[in-house]
Design a protein around this motif. Structure first.
Motif, short mmCIF file in Angstrom:
data_model
loop_
_atom_site.label_atom_id
_atom_site.label_comp_id
_atom_site.label_asym_id
_atom_site.label_seq_id
_atom_site.Cartn_x
_atom_site.Cartn_y
_atom_site.Cartn_z
N ARG A 128 0.84 -1.20 0.00
CA ARG A 128 0.00 0.00 0.00
C ARG A 128 0.87 1.25 0.00
O ARG A 128 0.60 2.23 -0.71
CB ARG A 128 -0.92 -0.01 1.23
N GLN A 129 1.91 1.26 0.79
CA GLN A 129 2.84 2.40 0.83
C GLN A 129 3.51 2.61 -0.52
O GLN A 129 3.59 3.75 -1.02
CB GLN A 129 3.89 2.15 1.92
N TRP A 130 3.98 1.50 -1.14
CA TRP A 130 4.65 1.65 -2.44
C TRP A 130 3.67 2.11 -3.51
O TRP A 130 4.04 2.89 -4.40
CB TRP A 130 5.27 0.32 -2.85
N ARG A 131 2.43 1.63 -3.41
CA ARG A 131 1.44 2.05 -4.39
C ARG A 131 1.16 3.56 -4.28
O ARG A 131 1.01 4.28 -5.28
CB ARG A 131 0.15 1.26 -4.20
N GLU A 132 1.08 4.02 -3.03
CA GLU A 132 0.85 5.46 -2.82
C GLU A 132 2.02 6.28 -3.37
O GLU A 132 1.82 7.32 -4.02
CB GLU A 132 0.66 5.75 -1.33
N GLU A 133 3.24 5.79 -3.13
CA GLU A 133 4.40 6.50 -3.69
C GLU A 133 4.36 6.50 -5.22
O GLU A 133 4.68 7.51 -5.86
CB GLU A 133 5.69 5.82 -3.20
N TYR A 134 3.97 5.34 -5.76
CA TYR A 134 3.90 5.24 -7.22
C TYR A 134 2.84 6.18 -7.78
O TYR A 134 3.06 6.86 -8.80
CB TYR A 134 3.59 3.79 -7.61
N LEU A 135 1.70 6.24 -7.13
CA LEU A 135 0.62 7.10 -7.63
C LEU A 135 0.93 8.58 -7.44
O LEU A 135 0.45 9.44 -8.20
CB LEU A 135 -0.70 6.75 -6.92
N HIS A 136 1.74 8.94 -6.43
CA HIS A 136 2.10 10.34 -6.20
C HIS A 136 3.18 10.83 -7.15
O HIS A 136 3.43 12.03 -7.25
CB HIS A 136 2.55 10.55 -4.75
N GLN A 137 3.82 9.89 -7.82
CA GLN A 137 4.82 10.31 -8.79
C GLN A 137 4.16 11.02 -9.97
O GLN A 137 3.04 10.67 -10.38
CB GLN A 137 5.61 9.10 -9.31
N ASP A 138 4.88 11.96 -10.50
CA ASP A 138 4.38 12.67 -11.68
C ASP A 138 4.39 11.73 -12.87
O ASP A 138 5.28 10.89 -13.02
CB ASP A 138 5.25 13.91 -11.96
N ASN A 139 3.37 11.87 -13.74
CA ASN A 139 3.30 11.02 -14.92
C ASN A 139 4.54 11.16 -15.78
O ASN A 139 5.00 10.20 -16.40
CB ASN A 139 2.06 11.35 -15.76
N GLU A 140 5.08 12.36 -15.81
CA GLU A 140 6.27 12.59 -16.62
C GLU A 140 7.45 11.80 -16.07
O GLU A 140 8.27 11.27 -16.82
CB GLU A 140 6.61 14.09 -16.64
N VAL A 141 7.52 11.73 -14.75
CA VAL A 141 8.61 10.98 -14.12
C VAL A 141 8.49 9.50 -14.45
O VAL A 141 9.47 8.82 -14.78
CB VAL A 141 8.61 11.20 -12.60
N ARG A 142 7.27 8.96 -14.38
CA ARG A 142 7.06 7.54 -14.67
C ARG A 142 7.40 7.25 -16.12
O ARG A 142 8.03 6.25 -16.45
CB ARG A 142 5.61 7.14 -14.37
N LYS A 143 6.93 8.18 -17.02
CA LYS A 143 7.22 7.98 -18.44
C LYS A 143 8.70 8.08 -18.71
O LYS A 143 9.26 7.34 -19.52
CB LYS A 143 6.47 9.01 -19.27
N SER A 144 9.36 8.97 -17.99
CA SER A 144 10.80 9.16 -18.19
C SER A 144 11.57 7.91 -17.78
O SER A 144 12.50 7.48 -18.46
CB SER A 144 11.29 10.36 -17.38
N SER A 145 11.14 7.30 -16.66
CA SER A 145 11.81 6.08 -16.20
C SER A 145 11.61 4.96 -17.21
O SER A 145 12.54 4.20 -17.51
CB SER A 145 11.26 5.66 -14.83
N ALA A 146 10.40 4.84 -17.71
CA ALA A 146 10.12 3.79 -18.68
C ALA A 146 10.93 4.01 -19.97
O ALA A 146 11.48 3.06 -20.53
CB ALA A 146 8.63 3.75 -18.99
N GLN A 147 10.99 5.28 -20.42
CA GLN A 147 11.76 5.56 -21.64
C GLN A 147 13.24 5.29 -21.42
O GLN A 147 13.93 4.78 -22.32
CB GLN A 147 11.56 7.02 -22.06
#
Length: 470
Positions: free
Chosen positions: A340-359
């Motif tokens: 639950r804690q990791w999910r909250e951290e993941y959801l609080h991340q900016d979409n750009e940050v998530r996309k950047s990590s994936a790219q």
């Protein structure tokens, strides 16, 4: 905490196996007393067939059968063995041993409620007393005054009792008129009352000097079954024949008397051997009974100790199971809270940050190499170096991935590789090709990892979502 749980599970398994083994052993040890009666039947049949020719061997067989049957106190076969032994003792002038043996048969008859067998046993006891001249005891047995509990309401039993009682009263009257020499030998006379009565009538005729009547009576006894009665009659007959001048017949009668005496001596030797054999058997039986009681005592202690051990093991298994279950619940709660804690951290991340990590992950050389293999540009399989490069790439982009993944559950090398490929966005069907597995195997792996991590069944896509948040 996970390691402690892992270590505890084998302990539970071994304790459970131990309890099952000990319980099985106790079950079989309790049933070791079951026996087959085939050998006992063989012994009894052989003993009955040789009673006339070899009484000592027959008694030995009866006693061996007794040893096999003593664990069955209400057995009809045990009763028959005691009864046959009693008859053997009676035939060889051992009335006391006969009474002791037949009384055991009577006790079993009473336990089984077999009225007809009780009558047979009682009459045999009475005959044994009669054979030794103990008519008072014979009469008491016939009238059921021996202290045994018998259903005297049975009409047949009452009639037999009355007839026997009256006969023994008459025989006591006759016994009081017999000479002391004859009474001394009554302990060897077999239990046939007609022989006693005929011998008495012959003696009365001889005393009254009615020679012809006495000779007639003694001749009737010359072939009787009792060697002692036969010898008594032959001796008196030879004397009367000498007085009457019939010397040839008197000598012939004396010769038969010598033959009868030889039979008497032979019978006495057999009787002596029977008595010695039975005495040795009684001594061995006493020792064996003491040994049996000691074994029973040890077995009871063994059962008590074993029962205590089994109970302790069961309690230990139960307590350990409760402990393991409690630990597992705590671990599952810990994992769910972490997720639950990791999910909250993941959801609080900016979409750009998530996309950047994936790219970033998709722009690495190893990712391009993986795509090349999937597109057919490289037919070689992933080797160990490729997997190490992939791991370092994933950990560079997602620094906490490995730590968090192993906090959720234990993983094999294959499981870990599947999770790394899922993390960089490789589809399950493509993972199957890279790992040389079937699609069903990859689906099963994802479903199994979710159940291992959270203690409940889930969909393969549920595990994909977990991996995405790590």
């Amino acid at each position: 905490m996970t390691d402690r749980l892992t270590d505890s599970i084998p302990i539970v398994k071994w304790l459970t196996i131990t309890v099952v083994v000990v319980t099985t052993f106790l079950f079989f040890s309790c049933n070791l007393g079951e026996r087959s009666y085939g050998e006992v039947n063989r012994r009894l049949s052989e003993a009955i067939s040789i009673e006339d020719s070899d009484a000592v061997s027959a008694l030995n067989l009866y006693e061996e059968a007794l040893d096999e049957l003593l664990g069955e106190p209400d057995s009809s076969m045990l009763r028959e063995t005691y009864f046959r032994m009693g008859l053997l003792f009676m035939r060889w002038s051992l009335p006391e041993e006969c009474v002791a043996s037949v009384q055991q048969a009577f006790v079993i008859d009473s336990m089984r409620g077999d009225t007809l067998s009780m009558v047979k046993s009682l009459r045999s006891i009475a005959f044994a007393y009669e054979s030794s001249g103990q008519l008072e005891k014979a009469r008491r047995v016939a009238s059921h005054e021996l202290g045994e509990d018998v259903n005297t309401k049975n009409s047949t039993l009452k009639r037999l009792n009355y007839d026997s009682y009256s006969r023994y009263v008459d025989m006591q009257e006759m016994q009081r008129e017999l000479p002391m020499v004859y009474l001394d030998e009554m302990s060897h006379i077999t239990p046939i009352s007609s022989e006693l009565e005929l011998a008495y009538l012959a003696w009365l005729a001889e005393r009254d000097q009615n020679t012809s009547e006495a000779i007639k009576r003694y001749r009737q006894l010359s072939e009787t079954r009792s060697h002692y009665v036969r010898g008594f009659a032959q001796l008196h007959l030879s004397r009367l024949l000498l007085v009457a001048g019939q010397v040839a017949e008197a000598n012939e009668t004396l010769d038969r008397y010598e033959e009868t005496n030889a039979l008497i001596r032979k019978g006495e030797q057999t009787t002596k051997r029977l008595l010695q054999l039975h005495a040795r058997y009684q001594d061995a039986r006493s020792k064996k009974q003491i040994g049996r009681l000691e074994v029973l005592n040890h077995r009871q202690w063994f059962m008590l100790v074993s029962g205590a051990v089994v109970c302790s093991l069961l309690i230990g298994v139960l307590l350990l199971w409760i402990r393991v279950s409690s630990q597992r619940q705590q671990i599952l709660k810990f994992r769910i809270d972490k997720l639950r804690q990791w999910r909250e951290e993941y959801l609080h991340q900016d979409n750009e940050v998530r996309k950047s990590s994936a790219q970033t992950a998709q722009q690495t050389d190893i990712y391009q190499k993986v795509r090349l293999k999937l597109n057919g540009g490289d037919s070689a399989t992933m080797n160990d170096d490729d997997w190490r490069v992939l791991e370092s790439t994933v950990l560079r982009v997602y620094p906490h991935f490995r730590q968090r993944l192993f906090e959720l559950c234990r993983l094999s090398d294959h499981d870990y590789r599947v999770c790394m490929l899922l993390k960089i966005g490789i589809r399950p069907s493509e993972i199957a090709r890279l790992t040389i597995r079937s699609d069903e195997a990859i689906t099963s792996t994802r479903r199994r990892l979710y159940e291992r991590a959270f203690g409940k069944k889930g969909k393969p896509t549920d595990w994909d979502e977990v991996v995405k948040t790590l």
